[in-house]
Design an enzyme around this catalytic site. Sequence first.
Site, PDB file in Angstrom:
ATOM      1  N   LYS A 225       6.274 -11.157   0.262  1.00 52.32           N
ATOM      2  CA  LYS A 225       5.393 -10.920   1.423  1.00 52.32           C
ATOM      3  C   LYS A 225       5.836  -9.671   2.193  1.00 52.32           C
ATOM      4  CE  LYS A 225       2.694 -11.236   4.856  1.00 52.32           C
ATOM      5  NZ  LYS A 225       1.258 -11.209   4.851  1.00 52.32           N
ATOM      6  N   CYS A 279       1.464  -7.187  11.768  1.00 49.64           N
ATOM      7  CA  CYS A 279       2.054  -7.383  10.428  1.00 49.64           C
ATOM      8  C   CYS A 279       2.728  -6.121   9.921  1.00 49.64           C
ATOM      9  CB  CYS A 279       0.963  -7.790   9.449  1.00 49.64           C
ATOM     10  SG  CYS A 279       0.016  -9.191  10.038  1.00 49.64           S
TER      11      CYS A 279
HETATM   12  N1  SAJ Z   1      -4.315   1.918   8.369  1.00 51.50           N
HETATM   13  C1  SAJ Z   1      -4.330   3.291   8.266  1.00 51.50           C
HETATM   14  N2  SAJ Z   1      -4.729   3.849   7.087  1.00 51.50           N
HETATM   15  C2  SAJ Z   1      -5.117   3.098   6.024  1.00 51.50           C
HETATM   16  C3  SAJ Z   1      -5.103   1.689   6.129  1.00 51.50           C
HETATM   17  C4  SAJ Z   1      -4.695   1.130   7.324  1.00 51.50           C
HETATM   18  O1  SAJ Z   1      -3.978   4.014   9.197  1.00 51.50           O
HETATM   19  O2  SAJ Z   1      -5.485   3.683   5.009  1.00 51.50           O
HETATM   20  C5  SAJ Z   1      -3.866   1.297   9.624  1.00 51.50           C
HETATM   21  C6  SAJ Z   1      -4.933   0.436  10.295  1.00 51.50           C
HETATM   22  O3  SAJ Z   1      -5.799   1.216  11.070  1.00 51.50           O
HETATM   23  C7  SAJ Z   1      -4.077  -0.511  11.116  1.00 51.50           C
HETATM   24  C8  SAJ Z   1      -2.853  -0.710  10.234  1.00 51.50           C
HETATM   25  O4  SAJ Z   1      -2.833   0.363   9.332  1.00 51.50           O
HETATM   26  O5  SAJ Z   1      -3.667   0.086  12.336  1.00 51.50           O
HETATM   27  C9  SAJ Z   1      -2.832  -2.024   9.465  1.00 51.50           C
HETATM   28  O6  SAJ Z   1      -4.125  -2.340   8.977  1.00 51.50           O
HETATM   29  P1  SAJ Z   1      -4.366  -2.954   7.512  1.00 51.50           P
HETATM   30  O7  SAJ Z   1      -5.818  -3.130   7.343  1.00 51.50           O
HETATM   31  O8  SAJ Z   1      -3.669  -2.132   6.498  1.00 51.50           O
HETATM   32  O9  SAJ Z   1      -3.577  -4.324   7.528  1.00 51.50           O
HETATM   33  P2  SAJ Z   1      -3.516  -5.612   8.502  1.00 51.50           P
HETATM   34  O10 SAJ Z   1      -2.300  -5.467   9.353  1.00 51.50           O
HETATM   35  O11 SAJ Z   1      -4.784  -5.886   9.175  1.00 51.50           O
HETATM   36  O12 SAJ Z   1      -3.269  -6.774   7.394  1.00 51.50           O
HETATM   37  C10 SAJ Z   1      -2.131  -6.650   6.534  1.00 51.50           C
HETATM   38  C11 SAJ Z   1      -2.594  -6.912   5.080  1.00 51.50           C
HETATM   39  N3  SAJ Z   1      -1.505  -6.525   4.165  1.00 51.50           N
HETATM   40  C12 SAJ Z   1      -1.709  -5.726   3.104  1.00 51.50           C
HETATM   41  O13 SAJ Z   1      -2.783  -5.220   2.863  1.00 51.50           O
HETATM   42  C13 SAJ Z   1      -0.534  -5.470   2.200  1.00 51.50           C
HETATM   43  C14 SAJ Z   1      -2.986  -8.378   4.904  1.00 51.50           C
HETATM   44  O14 SAJ Z   1      -3.286  -8.654   3.546  1.00 51.50           O
HETATM   45  C15 SAJ Z   1      -1.847  -9.278   5.373  1.00 51.50           C
HETATM   46  O15 SAJ Z   1      -2.173 -10.659   5.255  1.00 51.50           O
HETATM   47  C16 SAJ Z   1      -1.586  -8.974   6.844  1.00 51.50           C
HETATM   48  O16 SAJ Z   1      -1.157  -7.602   6.933  1.00 51.50           O
HETATM   49  C17 SAJ Z   1      -0.504  -9.915   7.340  1.00 51.50           C
HETATM   50  O17 SAJ Z   1      -0.843 -10.853   8.100  1.00 51.50           O
HETATM   51  O18 SAJ Z   1       0.657  -9.759   6.937  1.00 51.50           O
END
Ligand code: SAJ
Length: 431
Positions: A225, A279
């Site tokens: 995880k 996360c």
């Molecule tokens: N972000 C970027 N660029 C990207 C993708 C995301 O800047 O290309 C930013 C987003 O705007 C945000 C942050 O990253 O601020 C996180 O967003 P996210 O959509 O990547 O992830 P979370 O935090 O909403 O959810 C993540 C997920 N983990 C993965 O994809 C590996 C989800 O599957 C997990 O269940 C969740 O964390 C968790 O609860 O751990």
Amino acid sequence: MPTPSRPTAPGFANAGFERVSVVGLGYVGLPTAAVMANRGLNVIGVDANPKAVERINRGEAHIVEPDLDILVRSATTSGNLRAVSKPEPANAFIVAVPTPFKDNHEPDLAFVESAARSIAPVLAKGNLVVLESTSPVGTTERMAGWLAELRPDLSFPGHGATMDVHIAYSPERVLPGRVLIELVDNDRVIGGLTPACGQRAKELYSLFVQGTCFLTTARTAELVKLAENAYRDLNIAFANELSLVCEKVDVNVWEAIELANRHPRVKILQPGPGVGGHCIAVDPWFIVDSARDVTPLIQAARGVNDGKPHHVAQLVADAAQNNALGQNKPVVACLGLAYKADIDDFRESPSVDVIAHLDAKLFAKILVVEPHADRLPDALAKIPGIALSNIDSALAAADIVVLLTDHAPFRELDRARLAGKAVIDTRGIWR
Ligand code: SAJ
């Protein structure tokens, strides 16, 4: 979304889980409880917040997630889901409480410990306890230790020759905004403290998960995880670092990434104002805490992503100083507070951080537009000259427009409305 099924039918195969308890009814616990209840299981949700308990029992979701309201309503109407503030006996307990970090980035396991303490008195022989909260490696073993101390009359894995209670770790992996789909469709990693514990937990998840359940040890599942979220953090850091390079060499980062991604083995993520949420901005630190001297890459990624809001605030300050209007201080419109698009979650949000780092003296007004907020977060409310606004008034008044969160109404904005303004688009939606 998963099709809500009707309440327990006679002969419903529940693998001996007559009643399941979910401890912690937040972004993961409530959807999990609602999905299980709609699959026909008898579910008791436990939450320390009496307002959340009350709302859930009225058939309402206290968090915003597509379709969750419908599922909670159907689960409570059927009588399969009931929320309480103190644990009651059940066959299985799923612990889904927050695991934040302390000021020094050390994991804070206080909520896991207090969940363990709260279920200990109602545990019985034959029960299963599954920890779902993102946790440092070794936490499930620690939870077993706490339970063994509190219930010397029962035997736990690793504590005594027999095993009255099965204990496992199975991380949630759902993406906010797609929780109800991913809860059912995603593969699941299940780590038992013993193989029998893993097997028993698999029997529980197989009642509602359509993805494959992979069995391993609790320690491996805990690291898996953390690795998933650290991997994403590193990849976003690469995109963010590239955006800084592109500024220096006068290249459009969005176009460069789009073209690089035409390579069959390259998939660069998107830069933005930083990384937020509870996360990705938190979990990599749990790896660092266990292995600080061998994690320079993970620590560097955290540094790059945490540095991005300061950098964006500096770009806004530069725009204010270059403001063509000369004598008058400019009005800045900041669009979006949520940590990512189309959700109402402002936790660890880089958008909030950018605004918090603005030098208020440079602006006549700081107007904030956030479709999911009816007031400013406390961290921002005290800034002089700041106000929550709507998109029309903010755009009418603004000299500088800063796009922070790519919510749908901003993505759909008529670009002509930005004419004549300095625009800082941190998500590349208006290029
Ligand atoms: N972000 C970027 N660029 C990207 C993708 C995301 O800047 O290309 C930013 C987003 O705007 C945000 C942050 O990253 O601020 C996180 O967003 P996210 O959509 O990547 O992830 P979370 O935090 O909403 O959810 C993540 C997920 N983990 C993965 O994809 C590996 C989800 O599957 C997990 O269940 C969740 O964390 C968790 O609860 O751990």
